[in-house]
Design a protein around this motif. Structure first.
Motif, mmCIF file in Angstrom:
data_model
loop_
_atom_site.group_PDB
_atom_site.id
_atom_site.type_symbol
_atom_site.label_atom_id
_atom_site.label_comp_id
_atom_site.label_asym_id
_atom_site.label_seq_id
_atom_site.Cartn_x
_atom_site.Cartn_y
_atom_site.Cartn_z
ATOM 1 N N GLY A 250 48.630 -103.849 -2.940
ATOM 2 C CA GLY A 250 47.563 -103.691 -3.912
ATOM 3 C C GLY A 250 46.644 -104.906 -3.922
ATOM 4 N N HIS A 251 47.258 -106.113 -3.869
ATOM 5 C CA HIS A 251 46.459 -107.335 -3.759
ATOM 6 C C HIS A 251 45.600 -107.293 -2.499
ATOM 7 C CE1 HIS A 251 48.089 -109.232 -7.209
ATOM 8 N NE2 HIS A 251 49.268 -109.564 -6.700
ATOM 9 N N LEU A 252 46.204 -106.882 -1.388
ATOM 10 C CA LEU A 252 45.457 -106.803 -0.137
ATOM 11 C C LEU A 252 44.262 -105.864 -0.271
ATOM 12 C CD1 LEU A 252 48.189 -106.532 2.666
ATOM 13 C CD2 LEU A 252 46.673 -108.451 2.237
ATOM 14 N N GLY A 253 44.507 -104.682 -0.828
ATOM 15 C CA GLY A 253 43.449 -103.691 -0.943
ATOM 16 C C GLY A 253 42.297 -104.176 -1.796
ATOM 17 N N ARG A 254 42.605 -104.782 -2.933
ATOM 18 C CA ARG A 254 41.536 -105.285 -3.800
ATOM 19 C C ARG A 254 40.779 -106.422 -3.135
ATOM 20 N NH1 ARG A 254 45.622 -103.856 -7.432
ATOM 21 N NH2 ARG A 254 46.633 -105.895 -7.269
ATOM 22 N N ASP A 255 41.505 -107.308 -2.462
ATOM 23 C CA ASP A 255 40.850 -108.451 -1.830
ATOM 24 C C ASP A 255 39.999 -108.027 -0.636
ATOM 25 O OD1 ASP A 255 40.662 -111.440 -1.894
ATOM 26 O OD2 ASP A 255 41.381 -111.203 0.150
ATOM 27 N N VAL B 180 41.275 -117.985 -6.456
ATOM 28 C CA VAL B 180 40.012 -117.297 -6.186
ATOM 29 C C VAL B 180 39.601 -117.575 -4.741
ATOM 30 C CG1 VAL B 180 37.566 -117.189 -6.815
ATOM 31 C CG2 VAL B 180 39.297 -117.528 -8.597
ATOM 32 N N SER B 181 39.116 -116.569 -4.041
ATOM 33 C CA SER B 181 38.575 -116.789 -2.699
ATOM 34 C C SER B 181 37.109 -117.201 -2.812
ATOM 35 C CB SER B 181 38.715 -115.525 -1.842
ATOM 36 O OG SER B 181 38.141 -114.411 -2.486
ATOM 37 N N VAL B 182 36.706 -118.164 -1.976
ATOM 38 C CA VAL B 182 35.363 -118.737 -2.036
ATOM 39 C C VAL B 182 34.743 -118.697 -0.644
ATOM 40 C CG1 VAL B 182 34.011 -120.812 -2.551
ATOM 41 C CG2 VAL B 182 36.041 -120.263 -3.933
ATOM 42 N N GLU B 183 33.481 -118.259 -0.588
ATOM 43 C CA GLU B 183 32.698 -118.273 0.651
ATOM 44 C C GLU B 183 31.478 -119.152 0.433
ATOM 45 O OE1 GLU B 183 30.866 -114.864 3.593
ATOM 46 O OE2 GLU B 183 30.151 -114.956 1.520
ATOM 47 N N THR B 184 31.168 -120.019 1.393
ATOM 48 C CA THR B 184 30.013 -120.898 1.292
ATOM 49 C C THR B 184 28.842 -120.301 2.069
ATOM 50 O OG1 THR B 184 30.458 -122.186 3.290
ATOM 51 C CG2 THR B 184 31.598 -122.857 1.251
ATOM 52 N N ARG C 42 31.521 -115.285 6.022
ATOM 53 C CA ARG C 42 32.730 -114.534 6.374
ATOM 54 C C ARG C 42 33.956 -115.421 6.550
ATOM 55 N NH1 ARG C 42 28.795 -112.724 9.498
ATOM 56 N NH2 ARG C 42 29.688 -113.511 11.424
ATOM 57 N N GLN C 43 33.831 -116.710 6.205
ATOM 58 C CA GLN C 43 35.004 -117.586 6.176
ATOM 59 C C GLN C 43 35.346 -117.852 4.713
ATOM 60 O OE1 GLN C 43 35.209 -120.986 8.739
ATOM 61 N NE2 GLN C 43 33.871 -120.083 10.286
ATOM 62 N N TRP C 44 36.444 -117.268 4.267
ATOM 63 C CA TRP C 44 36.866 -117.370 2.872
ATOM 64 C C TRP C 44 38.070 -118.287 2.770
ATOM 65 C CZ3 TRP C 44 34.392 -114.617 -1.090
ATOM 66 C CH2 TRP C 44 33.443 -113.673 -0.665
ATOM 67 N N ARG C 45 38.051 -119.163 1.758
ATOM 68 C CA ARG C 45 39.196 -120.020 1.485
ATOM 69 C C ARG C 45 39.562 -119.869 0.014
ATOM 70 N NH1 ARG C 45 38.829 -119.555 6.040
ATOM 71 N NH2 ARG C 45 38.835 -121.125 7.699
ATOM 72 N N TYR C 46 40.809 -120.176 -0.315
ATOM 73 C CA TYR C 46 41.337 -119.868 -1.636
ATOM 74 C C TYR C 46 41.592 -121.150 -2.431
ATOM 75 C CZ TYR C 46 41.813 -115.254 0.323
ATOM 76 O OH TYR C 46 41.526 -114.043 0.902
ATOM 77 N N TYR C 47 41.075 -121.151 -3.662
ATOM 78 C CA TYR C 47 41.233 -122.296 -4.556
ATOM 79 C C TYR C 47 41.555 -121.791 -5.959
ATOM 80 C CZ TYR C 47 38.730 -124.516 -0.700
ATOM 81 O OH TYR C 47 38.355 -124.951 0.543
ATOM 82 N N GLN D 8 29.890 -117.570 -3.032
ATOM 83 C CA GLN D 8 30.382 -116.228 -3.326
ATOM 84 C C GLN D 8 31.855 -116.318 -3.717
ATOM 85 O OE1 GLN D 8 28.263 -113.589 -3.323
ATOM 86 N NE2 GLN D 8 26.645 -115.027 -2.719
ATOM 87 N N LEU D 9 32.237 -115.605 -4.744
ATOM 88 C CA LEU D 9 33.628 -115.575 -5.202
ATOM 89 C C LEU D 9 34.196 -114.181 -5.016
ATOM 90 C CD1 LEU D 9 33.287 -117.423 -8.656
ATOM 91 C CD2 LEU D 9 33.535 -118.431 -6.375
ATOM 92 N N GLY D 10 35.434 -114.109 -4.502
ATOM 93 C CA GLY D 10 36.154 -112.847 -4.478
ATOM 94 C C GLY D 10 36.884 -112.646 -5.793
ATOM 95 N N ALA D 11 37.547 -111.515 -5.917
ATOM 96 C CA ALA D 11 38.273 -111.212 -7.151
ATOM 97 C C ALA D 11 39.436 -112.177 -7.342
ATOM 98 C CB ALA D 11 38.794 -109.775 -7.107
ATOM 99 N N PRO D 12 39.769 -112.534 -8.597
ATOM 100 C CA PRO D 12 40.922 -113.405 -8.843
ATOM 101 C C PRO D 12 42.218 -112.714 -8.462
ATOM 102 C CG PRO D 12 40.129 -112.472 -10.900
ATOM 103 C CD PRO D 12 39.137 -112.082 -9.844
ATOM 104 N N MET D 13 43.179 -113.519 -8.009
ATOM 105 C CA MET D 13 44.459 -112.983 -7.573
ATOM 106 C C MET D 13 45.577 -113.910 -8.035
ATOM 107 S SD MET D 13 43.508 -111.841 -3.690
ATOM 108 C CE MET D 13 45.085 -110.999 -3.503
ATOM 109 N N GLY D 14 46.818 -113.405 -7.940
ATOM 110 C CA GLY D 14 47.973 -114.232 -8.232
ATOM 111 C C GLY D 14 48.654 -113.869 -9.532
ATOM 112 N N ASP D 15 49.963 -114.067 -9.563
ATOM 113 C CA ASP D 15 50.797 -113.713 -10.715
ATOM 114 C C ASP D 15 51.391 -114.937 -11.410
ATOM 115 O OD1 ASP D 15 50.459 -110.946 -10.133
ATOM 116 O OD2 ASP D 15 51.981 -111.116 -8.565
ATOM 117 N N MET D 16 50.923 -116.144 -11.063
ATOM 118 C CA MET D 16 51.464 -117.359 -11.675
ATOM 119 C C MET D 16 50.731 -117.615 -12.991
ATOM 120 S SD MET D 16 52.086 -121.123 -9.964
ATOM 121 C CE MET D 16 50.495 -121.798 -10.415
#
Length: 413
Positions: free
Chosen positions: A112-117, A214-218, A223-228, A267-275
């Motif tokens: 589900g996380h994969l699909g949303r991301d 959150v995934s971030v694109e500059t 198309r290079q996304w990193r997670y912070y 650009q920000l992707g959707a928030p993720m994570g269960d922590m």
């Protein structure tokens, strides 16, 4: 959770199907994923085949993308020019799925996380048959004589489960929020040691929970996304602050630390994570952070404060040297304002007044922590070691919260 995979007639696929040494792979309607789980025999077939191809896994991922782009060139623009990092993500995601194949609840959550991301990449349901076809063809090629029709059928069924969950999650997500959010940099603070605090204001409301990432694109590396992880709980003004360390050779992190200026648009992707705080069952919390892993922990502490300090929080900060003990002054100021927050630092490679030793050693000294919910964030070796120490000390494993290793283990379509 049970699954039922309905494979339509091959004529329904939107892609041509060149000859491949595996059956065609199609996906069912998302709501059809619920009646017959993979059997123990099918699970064993899948895991056995993975053990065969694993020594050649890197070569297999190169082959997978080569035939995917050759057979379906229309998907190539969805990927970055350099594919080295992407191939690693595919491999990690594949291994994670295989690891979860006998745990339907966790598999559904992960997929589900994969699909949303994947929405931020422009993934469509029509892309899944193409990926499934090329994945099975790659597995067949590198499994060699060990590949059988039974194994092919088990993989086709498993991939159908994964695709159904991803498609369903993406469709449900699309009904309530965008795939990406534009966000303007409104403040920059460079803290030294290659670390910068970058504050952005999304152009549209951005709902997330403290502790998520959150995934971030500059704009410089499309198309290079990193997670912070945001280092703050949700604010009234909607801004998010990221604590980013420039990683040598890391294009995105170095650009954000050394190149970004106020006014740049990310650009920000959707928030993720269960922590998140909702995961806690106990009133007492143990938080352990190393380096910029302090960011989500700081957000959690802010969230406790927002809720009136209904938890007692013990926070341990770890580093190799005193100079690397990032964020300690800021957290000490917070502890002076909040009686429920206790801060301790641990330095492992330098003598300084106070605690000395690795974080796991210090945790063992100050434990036990078996009546605490634990939140871990930082370098993977630290998280692994701390988790082992806490588990041996009696902390229930399901009370230890941290993001997935190789955070997050995501692949493109």
């Amino acid at each position: 959770m049970k699954f039922r995979i309905k494979r339509p007639d091959s004529s329904t696929s939107p892609f041509p199907h060149p000859e491949a040494p595996a059956p065609d792979v199609h996906t069912a309607a998302p709501e059809a994923a619920a009646d017959a789980p993979l059997s123990a025999y099918e699970i064993e077939l899948i895991r056995t085949s993975v053990s065969v191809v694993e020594p050649l896994a890197e070569e297999m991922t190169v082959y997978f993308y080569a035939i995917l782009f050759a057979r379906f060139p229309e998907v190539r623009p969805m990927f970055p020019p350099g594919m080295d990092a992407q191939r690693g993500r595919l491999l990690r995601a594949l291994l994670r799925i295989v690891d979860l194949v006998d745990d339907p609840e966790s598999l559904v959550r992960f997929c589900g996380h994969l699909g949303r991301d994947h929405r931020k990449f422009g993934t469509l349901p029509a892309h899944f048959p193409a990926v499934g076809e090329c994945l099975l063809a790659s597995l067949a090629r590198y499994a060699g004589p060990a590949w059988t029709q039974e194994i092919a059928a088990a993989w086709a069924k498993a991939y159908g489960v994964v695709a159904d969950v991803m498609i369903s999650a993406a469709e449900q997500d699309a009904r309530v929020r965008p795939a990406v959010w534009s966000a303007t940099v409104v403040h920059l603070l460079r803290r030294g040691h290659g670390i910068a605090e970058v504050t952005v204001r999304p152009h549209l409301p951005y709902a997330y929970a403290a502790g998520q990432y959150v995934s971030v694109e500059t704009p410089w590396y499309p198309r290079q996304w990193r997670y912070y992880s945001p280092a703050n709980a949700p604010r009234e003004d909607g801004t998010l602050t990221f604590h980013i360390r420039a990683v040598p050779g890391g294009t995105v992190s170095e650009a954000l630390v050394h190149r970004a200026v106020v006014g740049d648009v990310l650009q920000l992707g959707a928030p993720m994570g269960d922590m998140v705080l909702e995961a806690a069952a106990f009133d007492d919390l143990l938080c352990v952070a190393g380096g910029t892993g302090l960011a989500p922990i700081r957000a959690l502490v802010e969230e406790v404060a927002r809720r009136g300090g209904r938890h007692q929080v013990d926070l341990f900060l770890g580093a190799r040297t005193g100079a690397q003990l990032y964020g300690v002054d800021d957290m000490l100021r917070m502890s002076q304002r909040h009686h429920w927050l206790t801060i301790r630092g641990a330095v492992s490679h330098e003598y300084v007044p106070g605690l000395r030793g690795s974080l796991p050693q210090v945790l063992a000294e100050y434990g036990p922590w078996y009546q605490h919910d634990v939140y871990l964030s930082g370098p993977v070796p630290m998280v692994v070691s701390a988790r082992e120490t806490l588990t041996l000390g009696g902390t229930p494993p399901d009370r230890i919260h941290h993001d997935p290793f190789e955070t997050p283990v995501l692949a493109r379509p």
